[in-house]
Write a protein that holds these residues in place. Structure first.
Motif, PDB file in Angstrom:
ATOM      1  N   ASP A 506       0.831  -1.214   0.000  1.00 48.95           N
ATOM      2  CA  ASP A 506       0.000   0.000   0.000  1.00 48.95           C
ATOM      3  C   ASP A 506       0.862   1.259   0.000  1.00 48.95           C
ATOM      4  OD1 ASP A 506      -2.459  -1.360   0.086  1.00 48.95           O
ATOM      5  OD2 ASP A 506      -2.184  -1.736   2.240  1.00 48.95           O
ATOM      6  N   ASP A 507       1.930   1.223   0.787  1.00 49.90           N
ATOM      7  CA  ASP A 507       2.829   2.382   0.818  1.00 49.90           C
ATOM      8  C   ASP A 507       3.411   2.622  -0.562  1.00 49.90           C
ATOM      9  OD1 ASP A 507       2.412   2.501   3.557  1.00 49.90           O
ATOM     10  OD2 ASP A 507       4.141   1.209   3.987  1.00 49.90           O
ATOM     11  N   ARG A 508       3.843   1.506  -1.153  1.00 46.47           N
ATOM     12  CA  ARG A 508       4.503   1.643  -2.464  1.00 46.47           C
ATOM     13  C   ARG A 508       3.533   2.140  -3.536  1.00 46.47           C
ATOM     14  NH1 ARG A 508       7.841  -2.840  -1.075  1.00 46.47           N
ATOM     15  NH2 ARG A 508       6.457  -4.287  -2.136  1.00 46.47           N
ATOM     16  N   SER A 509       2.292   1.649  -3.502  1.00 42.44           N
ATOM     17  CA  SER A 509       1.338   2.118  -4.518  1.00 42.44           C
ATOM     18  C   SER A 509       0.997   3.588  -4.271  1.00 42.44           C
ATOM     19  CB  SER A 509       0.088   1.244  -4.529  1.00 42.44           C
ATOM     20  OG  SER A 509      -0.834   1.679  -3.556  1.00 42.44           O
ATOM     21  N   SER A 510       1.035   4.009  -3.022  1.00 42.77           N
ATOM     22  CA  SER A 510       0.763   5.421  -2.718  1.00 42.77           C
ATOM     23  C   SER A 510       1.908   6.309  -3.192  1.00 42.77           C
ATOM     24  CB  SER A 510       0.538   5.608  -1.219  1.00 42.77           C
ATOM     25  OG  SER A 510      -0.626   4.900  -0.843  1.00 42.77           O
ATOM     26  N   ILE A 511       3.123   5.847  -2.972  1.00 44.50           N
ATOM     27  CA  ILE A 511       4.281   6.605  -3.452  1.00 44.50           C
ATOM     28  C   ILE A 511       4.210   6.722  -4.977  1.00 44.50           C
ATOM     29  CG2 ILE A 511       6.803   6.546  -3.747  1.00 44.50           C
ATOM     30  CD1 ILE A 511       6.403   7.100  -0.927  1.00 44.50           C
ATOM     31  N   SER A 512       3.838   5.629  -5.622  1.00 41.82           N
ATOM     32  CA  SER A 512       3.821   5.688  -7.084  1.00 41.82           C
ATOM     33  C   SER A 512       2.662   6.563  -7.570  1.00 41.82           C
ATOM     34  CB  SER A 512       3.822   4.279  -7.682  1.00 41.82           C
ATOM     35  OG  SER A 512       2.589   3.961  -8.237  1.00 41.82           O
ATOM     36  N   GLU A 513       1.587   6.620  -6.814  1.00 42.04           N
ATOM     37  CA  GLU A 513       0.495   7.553  -7.137  1.00 42.04           C
ATOM     38  C   GLU A 513       1.030   8.993  -7.135  1.00 42.04           C
ATOM     39  OE1 GLU A 513      -2.505   6.868  -8.139  1.00 42.04           O
ATOM     40  OE2 GLU A 513      -3.678   8.675  -7.798  1.00 42.04           O
ATOM     41  N   ILE A 514       1.820   9.314  -6.129  1.00 38.23           N
ATOM     42  CA  ILE A 514       2.415  10.657  -6.067  1.00 38.23           C
ATOM     43  C   ILE A 514       3.363  10.882  -7.250  1.00 38.23           C
ATOM     44  CG2 ILE A 514       4.017  12.142  -4.752  1.00 38.23           C
ATOM     45  CD1 ILE A 514       2.815  10.987  -2.171  1.00 38.23           C
ATOM     46  N   GLU A 515       4.164   9.853  -7.530  1.00 33.74           N
ATOM     47  CA  GLU A 515       5.164  10.005  -8.594  1.00 33.74           C
ATOM     48  C   GLU A 515       4.553  10.231  -9.969  1.00 33.74           C
ATOM     49  OE1 GLU A 515       8.590   7.225  -6.506  1.00 33.74           O
ATOM     50  OE2 GLU A 515       7.505   6.489  -8.260  1.00 33.74           O
ATOM     51  N   ASN A 516       3.368   9.698 -10.192  1.00 37.09           N
ATOM     52  CA  ASN A 516       2.769   9.790 -11.529  1.00 37.09           C
ATOM     53  C   ASN A 516       1.814  10.959 -11.713  1.00 37.09           C
ATOM     54  OD1 ASN A 516       4.057   7.460 -12.466  1.00 37.09           O
ATOM     55  ND2 ASN A 516       2.507   6.168 -11.498  1.00 37.09           N
TER      56      ASN A 516
END
Ligand code: ZN
Ligand code: ZN
Length: 681
Positions: A506-516
């Motif tokens: 979940d953390d990683r998908s949230s970080i990638s949400e920010i990145e994109n």
């Protein structure tokens, strides 16, 4: 740092739009920000061309208040785009002006015992204040009656005349022998042939809203006597000269909306009529011909030229400021030199020649800026004819000394509760009225979310407004922001907690949400699809609401640090991405994030202008791409956290509905349209 794709930073190296030589003036100088401590280290994707941008908004007629319809079709889209471009670091100017000339202004000024100049001055100030109230951030708001515009209009007319695009012809029109003047449409009143209403203007019946073919029992509006018909010499612009060229330009410009392009091409195929650009009137730009005394230009001849003259004035002023500074520096240098050695005569002559050359060059500084920029004219669909035909033809007629528009973003009308907006029936919402009852950002948010990039009409509905604001802006965006920040304030004493290194899925998908996110939203904004861009931002907020709910930091001490670290960074991303849409609220979020008192590490200074705050850490001066970066570090201290928005109550909406259509407290004689003279000719 993530390898986020991002735009390149483009700034003027000298600031303020100055152009001092014939080299390229705008370059990629990401390390050349004013404070020299830019943090962008991942500029790689050059998505936009290395050019400046000029945005213009259709000119509001200086004869009545701005209402929500004007904001929807023109000013809000232009402002969202401009604010976004400023955040990308692109050099952009948004210019506009009040449209001061025309018969309705003259008549109203007479009624109010003011000179027309005094009258339009009041509306110019009032309009500007209203725009400001809603965060519409012009770099320059000027007027069509400015000295600069009058001179420019006369110049363009002379050039068109020399190039053979103007001819003279007698026009039979009403003339009052008693007042000894020709009577333009608005000065003739009579009985409406459509509905029989008495005392209607010959060009608009305010009772039935129709334009009468021929008014019955015509009377002079000044003395009430019946006028006679008399011939007057008028000047015509040969629009028909440009049919072929216009068609080529329309077909060749892929940036224009294709449906509009198609019907404009139909108009051309049907045959273009030449424009009568003269009015026998005292209030307007005088026609610069020896035998044209008492004649002025028709408003549509001068008003869109004001886009250019306003930009010219802005660039010229900035250029002069820079020059003044340079001259002072030079003088200082000379004084120092004189102390050591004295100049020869030839050296002095060379200096003078260089100075003269410099001054000649200065005259064209605005023109060069215009021609080196991408030009956007934001308009409503009611003035397509003028912007797709008349305006480009006039520029073609002066050999494209000033380039044609690159984009003409055109949007539909706003209906109000499924009815046509009408000032005379009090079926409209003025900006001041709205702002006295609601946060102006609510209007911006609502309109941006319902208005597509097309000429489809959109409907302002109080119930939908209520739902969008309460459910999307407040329950989704506002809720996440407040929850995340409040948790840090309460549990971590306002300090952003230290994150652990082992991120789960979940953390990683949230970080990638920010990145994109920055890249995805910017793609939509570049396409002018602000409604879809806002939807994407809402999806981002939904993601983080769910993330927060799932992680339950109030129950999970072990992971709470990481959850909050990521969530606070997501709030920062939201604040930046929402700035073009709801700038005043973004400013509040920014301050709650602790970024307004120089205690932050996210300082990204620029020479952007037109925004509320002058602070270098202002939300209005951030870098768009940094919305996709994890910038807030552990230990960062938040500001004071409180709710950003206030929920709308059902009774607030009920009250608004009852206000519509009531006549009290509002001027009834307001004009129906922004430009009553803008009939297709
Ligand atoms: Zn009528
Ligand atoms: Zn008269």
């Amino acid at each position: 740092m993530p390898d986020t794709p991002s735009e390149v930073t483009i700034r003027s190296s000298s600031g303020g739009g100055r152009q001092n030589n014939k080299n390229v003036h705008y370059k990629n100088n990401k390390n050349n920000n004013n404070n020299g401590n830019s943090n962008n280290d991942n500029n790689s994707n050059n998505k936009i061309k290395s050019k400046s941008t000029v945005v213009t908004s259709a000119l509001p007629y200086a004869n009545g208040e701005i209402h929500i319809g004007h904001i929807t079709s023109t000013y809000l889209p232009a402002d969202i785009f401009t604010r976004f471009c400023r955040l990308t670091g692109r050099k952009i100017y948004h210019v506009c002006a009040s449209d001061d000339f025309g018969t309705p202004v003259l008549i109203r000024a007479e009624q109010e015992n003011k000179t027309p100049a005094e009258y339009v001055d009041l509306w110019n100030k009032r309009d500007y204040e209203d725009f400001k109230l809603f965060g519409i951030s012009f770099d320059f708001f000027y007027k069509t009656s400015s000295k600069e515009n009058v001179e420019f209009v006369q110049y363009v007319f002379k050039r068109l005349y020399e190039n053979g695009h103007i001819y003279e012809q007698g026009v039979v029109q009403f003339y009052c022998q008693y007042d000894d003047k020709f009577l333009p449409d608005r000065y003739v009143i009579g009985k409406c042939p459509n509905c029989g209403a008495e005392n209607q203007y010959s060009d608009l019946c305010e009772k039935c809203g129709k334009v009468p073919d021929q008014i019955l029992d015509p009377k002079c509006a000044i003395c009430g006597r019946p006028p006679v018909k008399k011939s007057s010499k008028h000047y015509f612009f040969k629009l028909s000269n440009f049919s072929k060229q216009l068609k080529e330009w329309l077909n060749g410009n892929a940036n224009l909306q294709s449906d509009i392009k198609n019907y404009v091409i139909n108009w051309i195929d049907e045959g273009l009529e030449d424009w009568d650009i003269t009015r026998d009137l005292s209030w307007g730009v005088p026609i610069p011909m020896p035998d044209a005394k008492g004649k002025v230009f028709y408003g549509w001849f001068d008003n869109h030229l004001c886009y250019i003259s306003t930009l010219n004035t802005l660039i010229q002023e900035q250029h002069e400021k820079v020059q003044d500074k340079e001259r002072q520096n030079q003088k200082q240098q000379q004084r120092q030199n004189q102390n050591s050695s004295s100049k020869s005569e030839t050296e002095t002559e060379t200096d003078k020649a260089a100075e003269r050359q410099q001054q000649n060059y200065d005259i064209d500084v605005g023109k060069k800026y215009w021609n080196n920029s991408e030009i956007y004219h934001f308009i409503g669909k009611d003035i397509v004819y003028h912007h797709y035909l008349f305006l480009p033809a006039m520029r073609m007629g002066i050999n494209e000394e000033y380039k044609l528009p690159d984009y003409i973003p055109t949007r539909g009308h706003l209906m109000l509760q499924n009815q046509k907006i009408s000032k005379s029936r009090n079926w409209y919402i003025g900006l001041r009225d709205f702002a006295s009852d609601f946060n102006p950002d609510y209007l911006r948010f609502y309109i941006a979310s319902i208005a597509p990039y097309s000429q489809t009409d959109v409907n302002f509905d109080w119930d939908v407004f209520f739902e969008k604001i309460n459910n999307e802006l407040i329950a989704n965006i506002g809720n996440f922001i407040n929850r995340a920040l409040y948790f840090v304030q309460k549990t971590f004493d306002s300090r952003v907690p230290k994150t652990s290194s082992d991120y789960d899925l979940d953390d990683r998908s949230s970080i990638s949400e920010i990145e994109n996110i920055a890249d995805e939203v910017s793609g939509l904004i570049y396409k002018n699809e602000f409604d879809r861009a806002l939807k994407r931002i809402l999806k981002f907020a939904t993601h983080f609401n769910q993330y927060f709910q799932k992680k339950q930091p109030w129950n999970n001490q072990a992971t709470a640090n990481t959850t909050l670290f990521i969530a606070v960074n997501a709030v920062r991303s939201l604040a930046i991405m929402l700035e073009p849409f709801i700038p005043m609220s973004s400013e509040k979020v920014w301050s709650q994030l602790g970024f307004d008192n120089n205690n932050n590490d996210d300082n990204n200074n620029g020479d952007n202008s037109g925004s509320g705050s002058s602070s270098s850490s202002s939300i209005h001066k951030q870098q768009w791409t940094s919305a996709s970066e994890i910038k807030i570090q552990p230990g960062h201290v938040l500001g004071k956290v409180e709710p950003i928005f206030r929920k709308i109550q059902t009774k607030d909406i009920q009250l608004q509905k009852t206000k519509l259509g009531k006549q009290e407290g509002k001027q009834q004689q307001q004009q129906e349209q922004k430009h009553p003279e803008q009939k297709k000719q």
